[in-house]
Design an enzyme around this catalytic site. Structure first.
Site, PDB file in Angstrom:
ATOM      1  N   GLY A 129       0.823  -1.212   0.000  1.00  0.00           N
ATOM      2  CA  GLY A 129       0.000   0.000   0.000  1.00  0.00           C
ATOM      3  C   GLY A 129       0.849   1.250   0.000  1.00  0.00           C
ATOM      4  CD  GLU A 130       3.420   5.333  -1.936  1.00  0.00           C
ATOM      5  OE1 GLU A 130       4.276   4.818  -2.662  1.00  0.00           O
ATOM      6  OE2 GLU A 130       3.674   5.971  -0.890  1.00  0.00           O
ATOM      7  N   GLY A 131       0.064   5.089   0.930  1.00  0.00           N
ATOM      8  CA  GLY A 131      -1.059   5.912   1.361  1.00  0.00           C
ATOM      9  C   GLY A 131      -0.700   7.343   1.648  1.00  0.00           C
ATOM     10  CB  THR A 132      -2.882   9.887   3.159  1.00  0.00           C
ATOM     11  OG1 THR A 132      -3.845   8.818   3.063  1.00  0.00           O
ATOM     12  CG2 THR A 132      -3.413  11.112   2.487  1.00  0.00           C
ATOM     13  N   GLY A 134       2.028   7.262   4.495  1.00  0.00           N
ATOM     14  CA  GLY A 134       3.174   6.370   4.497  1.00  0.00           C
ATOM     15  C   GLY A 134       2.864   5.068   3.814  1.00  0.00           C
ATOM     16  CE  LYS A 135       6.935   4.125  -0.599  1.00  0.00           C
ATOM     17  NZ  LYS A 135       8.268   4.400  -1.024  1.00  0.00           N
ATOM     18  CE  LYS A 151      -2.032   3.529   7.637  1.00  0.00           C
ATOM     19  NZ  LYS A 151      -3.496   3.539   7.768  1.00  0.00           N
ATOM     20  CG  ASP A 244     -11.612   7.122   3.778  1.00  0.00           C
ATOM     21  OD1 ASP A 244     -12.295   7.361   2.760  1.00  0.00           O
ATOM     22  OD2 ASP A 244     -10.371   7.149   3.768  1.00  0.00           O
TER      23      ASP A 244
HETATM   24  P1  ADP Z   1      -3.980   4.890   3.847  1.00  0.00           P
HETATM   25  O1  ADP Z   1      -5.119   4.755   2.880  1.00  0.00           O
HETATM   26  O2  ADP Z   1      -4.170   5.936   4.844  1.00  0.00           O
HETATM   27  O3  ADP Z   1      -2.660   4.959   3.210  1.00  0.00           O
HETATM   28  P2  ADP Z   1      -4.555   2.156   4.628  1.00  0.00           P
HETATM   29  O4  ADP Z   1      -4.605   1.645   6.025  1.00  0.00           O
HETATM   30  O5  ADP Z   1      -5.831   2.210   3.872  1.00  0.00           O
HETATM   31  O6  ADP Z   1      -3.853   3.577   4.701  1.00  0.00           O
HETATM   32  O7  ADP Z   1      -3.499   1.285   3.832  1.00  0.00           O
HETATM   33  C1  ADP Z   1      -3.238   1.479   2.459  1.00  0.00           C
HETATM   34  C2  ADP Z   1      -3.388   0.177   1.709  1.00  0.00           C
HETATM   35  O8  ADP Z   1      -2.496  -0.808   2.260  1.00  0.00           O
HETATM   36  C3  ADP Z   1      -4.768  -0.442   1.790  1.00  0.00           C
HETATM   37  O9  ADP Z   1      -5.605   0.058   0.778  1.00  0.00           O
HETATM   38  C4  ADP Z   1      -4.468  -1.922   1.596  1.00  0.00           C
HETATM   39  O10 ADP Z   1      -4.357  -2.260   0.229  1.00  0.00           O
HETATM   40  C5  ADP Z   1      -3.102  -2.077   2.256  1.00  0.00           C
HETATM   41  N1  ADP Z   1      -3.276  -2.549   3.642  1.00  0.00           N
HETATM   42  C6  ADP Z   1      -3.611  -1.808   4.715  1.00  0.00           C
HETATM   43  N2  ADP Z   1      -3.705  -2.569   5.810  1.00  0.00           N
HETATM   44  C7  ADP Z   1      -3.433  -3.826   5.432  1.00  0.00           C
HETATM   45  C8  ADP Z   1      -3.369  -5.099   6.111  1.00  0.00           C
HETATM   46  N3  ADP Z   1      -3.621  -5.201   7.414  1.00  0.00           N
HETATM   47  N4  ADP Z   1      -3.062  -6.194   5.386  1.00  0.00           N
HETATM   48  C9  ADP Z   1      -2.800  -6.094   4.066  1.00  0.00           C
HETATM   49  N5  ADP Z   1      -2.863  -4.952   3.376  1.00  0.00           N
HETATM   50  C10 ADP Z   1      -3.156  -3.821   4.036  1.00  0.00           C
HETATM   51 MG    MG Z   2      -6.876   3.711   2.883  1.00  0.00          MG
END
Ligand code: ADP
Ligand code: MG
Length: 446
Positions: A129-132, A134-135, A151, A244
């Site tokens: 994941g690549e989010g707002t 961090g990764k 995370k 969200d």
């Molecule tokens: P943000 O959207 O704020 O960056 P998220 O918690 O939604 O943070 O994480 C981003 C992405 O990372 C998610 O859309 C998902 O694809 C992946 N991800 C998040 N948590 C998990 C987890 N527990 N197991 C596997 N993938 C995850």
């Molecule tokens: Mg998210």
């Protein structure tokens, strides 16, 4: 529905904005009425921990367990250029640990609870994941071989120390325990970065719906709906609004279990006294009409609208209301479910932005004719109740779970265990990468 590629979900507003504009920020209340903890400030990082009496950890301030091995070198992904200086300049594990309360129940940890000689190391497997903020990495505990999601909380861009949003997410998740809510196992520090350690989930809904190898049966779709609603019913019962709900925040594992994730925008709400919150939440496509009309007094009904969008998306595999901006978003909604009338939504004319965004012409409701080819009659009924204009008439999560769709109409829900046969792991990130690849191919004509 058109068979062409639909655009990507527009990015949501920044979370800081949402937090900053929430009038009664829970964090401020809980840290004994003080501003966010001073210990996270940059100055603090240079000077070391404040005296015992000033530490939020010594107040009635609950932060999840913090565990750390001496050094987590394996945490650093192979390709990230790591600056030793950087790692050392940030809050050290010891500093951080002093500021936080110690672990709760060792039995709930995924690892051996031995304290001082712990040698667990997480080996990064891949980025998922690549989010707002961090990764997110898939990582393996090298002792137990259990997979987790790490995370990383990005601190570089934070002028004011540890981000309030991350703190809120941690605190919220810590108070939740349900089979349909992602488990936060622990917090960990590595090279001065704070990581949230989650149970690993093989896919997210956006990823799963974008692949073509495996399709869900009717019974599977019903199970996914019911799990999502059960998660929401629990959250709302606990007084939390997620704010969200969307495909990338709905996680699914190969056992077919669905769990709600990403509590970065979630907050506690007052069950009896409705307070003023920011309406700049929920990714546009999943945002309910009351927020688009400027409401700042709202409740868990906002999540139920998003759940209605997800329910339809499960069947059609595409987000159903794809607006480009707030006005267009309302327009797209009008064209599908018709324009709101005083009869359908009594309070609509009183909402702050009504005059600004009200429909120009009356449009009739086309919902049933558009979706009857995808959804059974009882599914249509439920989706329609989730997408009620008037939040007061929108079905609650608990009511939704009692709907004839679950109780009377066959088939009964079945966990989508067939997901275990699916090749690969599907998260929004892969979906985005695939899309980018296709785009490049098209552009270069190769
Ligand atoms: P943000 O959207 O704020 O960056 P998220 O918690 O939604 O943070 O994480 C981003 C992405 O990372 C998610 O859309 C998902 O694809 C992946 N991800 C998040 N948590 C998990 C987890 N527990 N197991 C596997 N993938 C995850
Ligand atoms: Mg998210």
């Amino acid at each position: 529905m058109s068979p062409v590629e639909w655009p990507e979900v527009p990015s949501k507003r920044t979370r800081d904005e949402a937090v900053a504009s929430d009038r009664d920020d829970q964090l401020r209340v809980e840290v004994n009425g003080r501003a966010p903890p001073p210990l996270w400030s940059p100055a603090q990082r240079r000077l070391g921990p404040p005296p015992e009496s000033q530490r939020p950890g010594t107040n009635n301030h609950q932060i999840p367990p913090l565990q750390f091995p001496a050094r987590h070198d394996s945490l650093v992904p192979p390709h990230s250029p790591r600056s030793a200086k950087n790692g050392d300049a940030a809050l050290t594990p010891v500093q951080l640990a002093r500021t936080l309360e110690q672990d709760v129940n060792p039995a709930t940890r995924p690892f051996s609870p031995s304290t001082t000689t712990r040698k667990e190391l997480y080996a990064i497997v891949s980025q998922v994941g690549e989010g707002t903020f961090g990764k997110v990495y898939k990582a393996r505990n090298t002792v137990t071989n259990v997979h987790v999601a790490l995370k990383r909380i990005r601190m570089e861009a934070e002028r004011d120390g540890f981000p309030v949003t991350a703190m809120r997410e941690i605190k919220l998740l810590q108070s939740l325990r349900h089979q349909n809510i992602v488990r936060l196992y622990e917090m960990m520090v590595s090279n001065g970065s704070v990581h949230m350690v989650f149970e690993y989930m093989d896919h997210d809904l956006t990823g799963v719906l974008s692949q073509t190898q495996f399709s869900f049966s009717e019974a599977n779709l019903k199970s996914l709906c019911s799990q999502m609603l059960a998660g929401l019913a629990y959250l709302h019962h606990k007084g939390v609004i997620h704010r969200d709900i969307k495909g990338s925040n709905i996680l699914i594992n190969n056992r077919g279990e669905l769990k709600l994730g990403d509590f970065g925008l979630a907050r506690f709400y007052h069950k009896r006294r409705r307070a003023d919150y920011t309406n700049r939440v929920i990714t546009l496509w999943y945002r309910p009409p009351e927020l688009l009309f400027g409401a700042t007094v709202y409740g868990p009904e906002v999540d139920m609208w998003s759940a209605g969008c997800i329910m339809l998306e499960l069947y059609t595999k595409k987000p159903i209301f794809q607006g480009n901006d707030e006005i267009h978003q309302l327009d797209v909604i009008y064209r599908i479910i018709g324009t709101p009338t005083a009869e359908r939504w009594a309070g609509v004319t009183e909402l702050p932005w009504y005059e600004l965004v009200k429909p120009k012409d009356a449009i009739p409701d086309h919902f049933r004719e558009l979706f009857q080819k995808w959804l059974s009659p009882a599914a249509l009924d439920l989706a329609e109740q989730l997408l009620a204009y008037d939040p007061a008439r929108r079905v609650t999560a608990l009511q939704a779970l009692e709907a004839p769709y679950f109780k009377d109409e066959p088939p009964s829900p079945e966990l989508p265990v067939g997901l275990s046969t699916l090749e690969g792991e599907w998260h929004e990130l892969e979906t985005k990468r695939e899309r980018a690849k296709k785009r490049r191919k098209l552009e270069t004509g190769m």
